[in-house]
Structures are given as structure tokens and as C-alpha cells.
Enzyme design. Structure first.
Site, PDB file in Angstrom:
ATOM      1  N   GLU A  78     -16.509 -36.406   5.574  1.00  9.71           N
ATOM      2  CA  GLU A  78     -15.468 -35.636   4.893  1.00  9.71           C
ATOM      3  C   GLU A  78     -15.967 -34.264   4.453  1.00  9.71           C
ATOM      4  O   GLU A  78     -15.169 -33.361   4.230  1.00  9.71           O
ATOM      5  CB  GLU A  78     -14.932 -36.403   3.685  1.00  9.71           C
ATOM      6  CG  GLU A  78     -15.928 -36.551   2.563  1.00  9.71           C
ATOM      7  CD  GLU A  78     -15.428 -37.449   1.437  1.00  9.71           C
ATOM      8  OE1 GLU A  78     -14.781 -36.925   0.532  1.00  9.71           O
ATOM      9  OE2 GLU A  78     -15.694 -38.662   1.465  1.00  9.71           O
ATOM     10  N   HIS A  89     -11.100 -39.896   6.894  1.00  7.72           N
ATOM     11  CA  HIS A  89     -11.082 -39.646   5.458  1.00  7.72           C
ATOM     12  C   HIS A  89      -9.741 -39.045   5.091  1.00  7.72           C
ATOM     13  O   HIS A  89      -9.226 -38.172   5.783  1.00  7.72           O
ATOM     14  CB  HIS A  89     -12.188 -38.680   5.046  1.00  7.72           C
ATOM     15  CG  HIS A  89     -12.092 -38.308   3.600  1.00  7.72           C
ATOM     16  ND1 HIS A  89     -11.404 -37.207   3.154  1.00  7.72           N
ATOM     17  CD2 HIS A  89     -12.573 -38.938   2.499  1.00  7.72           C
ATOM     18  CE1 HIS A  89     -11.479 -37.163   1.833  1.00  7.72           C
ATOM     19  NE2 HIS A  89     -12.178 -38.196   1.414  1.00  7.72           N
ATOM     20  N   LYS A 117     -15.440 -46.609  -6.123  1.00  6.16           N
ATOM     21  CA  LYS A 117     -16.243 -45.438  -6.483  1.00  6.16           C
ATOM     22  C   LYS A 117     -17.479 -45.895  -7.248  1.00  6.16           C
ATOM     23  O   LYS A 117     -17.351 -46.627  -8.240  1.00  6.16           O
ATOM     24  CB  LYS A 117     -15.419 -44.501  -7.376  1.00  6.16           C
ATOM     25  CG  LYS A 117     -14.184 -43.924  -6.726  1.00  6.16           C
ATOM     26  CD  LYS A 117     -14.515 -42.699  -5.928  1.00  6.16           C
ATOM     27  CE  LYS A 117     -13.260 -42.005  -5.402  1.00  6.16           C
ATOM     28  NZ  LYS A 117     -13.595 -41.062  -4.318  1.00  6.16           N
ATOM     29  N   LYS A 149     -12.309 -50.066  -1.389  1.00  4.76           N
ATOM     30  CA  LYS A 149     -13.480 -49.192  -1.551  1.00  4.76           C
ATOM     31  C   LYS A 149     -13.588 -48.731  -2.998  1.00  4.76           C
ATOM     32  O   LYS A 149     -12.653 -48.118  -3.534  1.00  4.76           O
ATOM     33  CB  LYS A 149     -13.396 -47.987  -0.616  1.00  4.76           C
ATOM     34  CG  LYS A 149     -14.693 -47.178  -0.565  1.00  4.76           C
ATOM     35  CD  LYS A 149     -14.635 -46.129   0.531  1.00  4.76           C
ATOM     36  CE  LYS A 149     -13.908 -44.881   0.053  1.00  4.76           C
ATOM     37  NZ  LYS A 149     -13.699 -43.922   1.164  1.00  4.76           N
ATOM     38  N   GLU A 168     -20.881 -45.020   1.473  1.00  6.31           N
ATOM     39  CA  GLU A 168     -20.380 -43.688   1.838  1.00  6.31           C
ATOM     40  C   GLU A 168     -21.038 -42.590   1.002  1.00  6.31           C
ATOM     41  O   GLU A 168     -21.125 -42.711  -0.229  1.00  6.31           O
ATOM     42  CB  GLU A 168     -18.861 -43.686   1.638  1.00  6.31           C
ATOM     43  CG  GLU A 168     -18.156 -42.392   2.009  1.00  6.31           C
ATOM     44  CD  GLU A 168     -16.639 -42.601   2.016  1.00  6.31           C
ATOM     45  OE1 GLU A 168     -16.183 -43.709   2.393  1.00  6.31           O
ATOM     46  OE2 GLU A 168     -15.919 -41.663   1.630  1.00  6.31           O
ATOM     47  N   ASP A 211     -18.390 -45.859  -2.328  1.00  3.76           N
ATOM     48  CA  ASP A 211     -18.481 -44.413  -2.105  1.00  3.76           C
ATOM     49  C   ASP A 211     -19.227 -43.790  -3.281  1.00  3.76           C
ATOM     50  O   ASP A 211     -18.740 -43.830  -4.414  1.00  3.76           O
ATOM     51  CB  ASP A 211     -17.068 -43.826  -2.002  1.00  3.76           C
ATOM     52  CG  ASP A 211     -17.074 -42.371  -1.574  1.00  3.76           C
ATOM     53  OD1 ASP A 211     -18.162 -41.749  -1.548  1.00  3.76           O
ATOM     54  OD2 ASP A 211     -15.986 -41.852  -1.253  1.00  3.76           O
TER      55      ASP A 211
HETATM   56 MG   LIG Z   1     -15.541 -40.306   0.177  1.00  5.90          MG
END
Ligand SMILES: [Mg+2]
Length: 384
Positions: free
Chosen positions: A260, A310, A179, A177, A233, A207
Site C-alpha cells: 500500500e 489494499h 491493527k 485483520k 502486514e 497489520d
Molecule cells: Mg495496511
């Protein structure tokens, strides 16, 4: 429709709960679209019952990192006195008791978040205690059928993410994943490099950490479509109305993920009722512990959604999250921070042994490990 078992009753009389703060000064800051982590704090919780049984939990404290000690003080000064000399039917009753007794204080202080995080950490410690007392791994104590879970490498920074992804692939990861939210061109270039590096079959997720407006999210989701992403996300802020998420969903085939930054059963029910999330991501160390995340997970699985816990803290909470996932079942994956943090990697037991995208939590009682406080104090001296 999948139904989860009820959580077991496990009578508890506590001798005490304590919190311990540790910090690791990072070598490579962890960057998100809303800020940078320059050290990694951890707040561990130790619960002891009147017979001397011990359990360990962890309190979420990532942002801002200076808040770790505050959470430890809340535990010692506010929560611990509420647990003295009382018999509880189990961690669920303790969770309800602490939530109810601190509800007004949470309002008055304007700190419902930290209060909820401390209660969550206590809850994790109590479930670990009960499982250890029963001589069972936590996943089995909660009624799970297998200790084997899928994992993914998370928190991959926007600087040369393909190098991190390849390093994680060498460790056994098959899902990654990234950023995003650092500007469209950079995000797209990073995804191209990531996809090229890990190949067409690896699972890739992104995310945005609440970084976009609705218009930006609609535009970016169209540009992300070709990367065959597992999920997108937090494209929008968690406080935006769900109607905005519904509008976004109409524009993209990428499953949307969040949770989250949702706290409370009512808030999760509202989120689920909006029917926008394909992946539900409560953080058991941030809100709910196991006691209150359990019904969220049950409702998510019943709606056919993936539960992917999360988690981005140290090893104790990571283990608890993994056991929670194993107990609940489903096809979700555990989030495992890819960034260097010995407070995670030296304290997460079997989760450090990834093979073919999975870990086996094993049969050791509780979450399987207990931190050595003396060794931790020597390694991570706390300025106080
Ligand atoms: Mg996150």
C-alpha cells in the site's frame, strides 16, 4: 504460470473530469500505530466522454484527512486541462499521458504522492466509463471469469477487537485483520481475545502499519507465531531496505504482506525481486489505478504470490478494487474496512452483502452503482 490478459483498448474522447469531496465525522476514531482518523473524507471522480457516457472513480485521501480538498483541486487545476480535446486509445494511454505531463511538476512540488493518487482516481473512473459504455460489469470487461470474490474485515481497532470481529462474523465475514503495534502485551492480549472469539478455523491477519524496527519485528513475529496468522502486514517501514525484510523473513514462517506504500512499477519490481512478500497489496486508488496495477498483479501472480488489494476509503474505490480482484483472479481477498463509514457502506453495492466470506459483484454495468451527488451533498455538507 498464470498469465493475465492484456487490458482492452477502449478509445476515449473526454468532455471532462470532475472531483467531489465529502466528509463523514466519525463516531469512533480509527486508530493505527501512526495516527488516528477523526473524520472520513472521500474524493469521488466523475469522468464524462463526448457522447455523455459517465464513469466513477475515487482518489485515495486517508492521511492526513485534511488533504482531500487539495487532491480535488489538483484534479481540477492540473489534470483536467490535460485531457481536453484529445483522443486516447483507452485509459492506459490517459494514465501514461497524465503521468508523463505531470512528472516534472510532481518533482518540483514535492508531491508525487498526491499527483499519483489523482491520476489513479481518474484511471478508475475511465475504466468504469468504458465498462458501462460496453454494457458489461467492470470485472467482465477486464476479462474476468467470475464476479465472486473473497473479502476480509479490516481496520479492526485495538479496543475490544473481539467484539468487532464477532459483529463482522455475524455479517458473514470469515477473515479478520487486527491493527497491532500498540505495545507487545496489548497486541498479544488482543490476539488471544480475537482467536478465542472467532475460533481456530477463522482466518486472522495483523497489520503493524510500519510501526516496528527490525529488532522489534523479529521479536514480535516470534511471539505471533502461535496464532496461525494469514499474514503480517507492514511490520517495517516501507522505506526500509528490502534486506531488512529478508532478515525478518528468515526468522518467521508468517507470510509478510505489503504494497500500500509502494508506488511505481520499478518500486514494485524491486519489491518482488527481493522475494519477501507473500501477499502483495497495491492500492489502486493510491497509485496506478487499474492501468498500472495490472502489470504488478500479473507479476505477483506469476511469482505465485497472493494479490490482496489494499483499500480503506469509500464505496466507489472499494467497488473498483473488488472488480480488479475479480478480473485478475487468484486466491486473494478484498480488504473491507470494518469501521462505520456510510460513505463506504451506502455506496459499495453488493459488497455490503457478505455471505460465507464472499461477495458477488453481479452483472450491472461498470462498478454497478453511481453516487447521487445531491443526496450526498445534503447528507455530508462540505465546509469550503
Ligand atoms: Mg495496511
Amino acid at each position: 504460470m498464470k498469465r493475465l490478459r492484456s487490458l482492452p483498448l477502449a478509445p476515449l474522447v473526454l468532455r471532462g473530469v470532475e472531483a467531489f469531496v465529502f466528509r463523514w465525522p466519525v463516531k469512533t476514531p480509527v486508530r493505527t500505530s501512526f495516527g488516528t482518523m477523526r473524520d472520513r473524507p472521500a474524493v469521488f471522480v466523475r469522468a464524462t466522454d463526448v457522447d455523455g457516457h459517465i464513469g466513477w472513480g475515487e482518489i485515495w485521501c486517508n492521511f492526513p484527512a485534511v488533504g482531500a480538498e487539495h487532491r480535488a483541486r489538483l484534479l481540477a487545476s492540473v489534470m483536467a486541462p490535460l485531457l481536453e480535446a484529445t483522443e486516447f486509445t483507452g485509459p492506459q494511454q490517459v494514465f501514461a499521458h497524465l503521468s508523463e505531463r505531470t512528472a516534472v511538476l510532481a518533482l518540483q512540488s514535492g508531491e508525487p504522492g498526491p499527483m499519483a493518487q489523482v491520476i489513479a482516481g481518474i484511471d478508475l473512473a475511465l475504466w468504469d466509463l468504458c465498462a458501462r459504455r460496453a454494457g458489461l460489469p467492470l470485472w467482465r470487461f477486464l476479462g474476468g471469469e467470475s464476479g465472486r470474490i473473497g473479502v476480509y474485515a479490516s481496520g479492526i481497532n485495538p479496543d475490544q477487537p473481539e467484539a468487532m470481529a464477532l459483529a463482522k462474523r455475524d455479517e458473514g465475514y470469515t477473515a479478520f485483520k487486527l491493527k497491532i503495534g500498540f505495545g507487545a502485551e496489548r497486541d498479544i492480549a488482543n490476539l488471544e481475545a480475537m482467536r478465542l472469539a472467532v475460533g481456530p478455523d477463522a482466518a486472522l491477519m495483523v497489520d503493524a502499519n510500519q510501526g516496528w524496527s527490525l529488532a522489534q519485528a523479529i521479536e514480535m513475529s516470534a511471539r505471533l507465531e502461535r496464532f496461525n496468522l494469514g499474514w503480517l502486514e507492514e511490520p517495517l517501514r516501507a522505506d526500509r531496505p528490502w534486506s531488512e525484510w529478508q532478515q525478518l523473513k528468515q526468522h518467521t514462517r508468517i507470510p509478510l504482506a505489503g504494497g500500500e506504500n509502494v508506488a511505481g512499477l520499478d518500486a514494485f519490481d524491486t519489491a518482488l525481486a527481493a522475494q519477501v512478500l507473500g501477499v502483495v497489496q497495491p492500492d489502486a486508488a493510491k497509485w496506478g489505478g487499474i492501468s498500472s496495477c495490472w502489470p504488478v498483479i500479473e507479476r505477483s501472480l506469476a511469482a505465485g504470490l497472493r494479490f490482496c488489494p489494499h483499500y480503506l476509503g469509500a464505496g466507489i474505490g472499494l467497488l473498483a478494487s473488488g472488480h480488479l480482484l475479480a478480473a485478475a483472479g487468484g486466491d486473494g481477498w478484498l480488504e473491507v474496512d470494518a469501521n462505520e463509514n456510510p460513505l463506504r457502506s451506502t455506496l459499495c453495492g453488493p459488497i455490503s452483502g457478505v455471505w460465507n466470506g464472499q461477495v458477488d459483484l453481479g452483472e450491472a454495468p461498470g462498478i454497478g452503482i453511481a453516487p447521487d451527488l445531491a443526496a450526498l451533498r445534503a447528507a455530508y455538507p462540505v465546509l469550503d
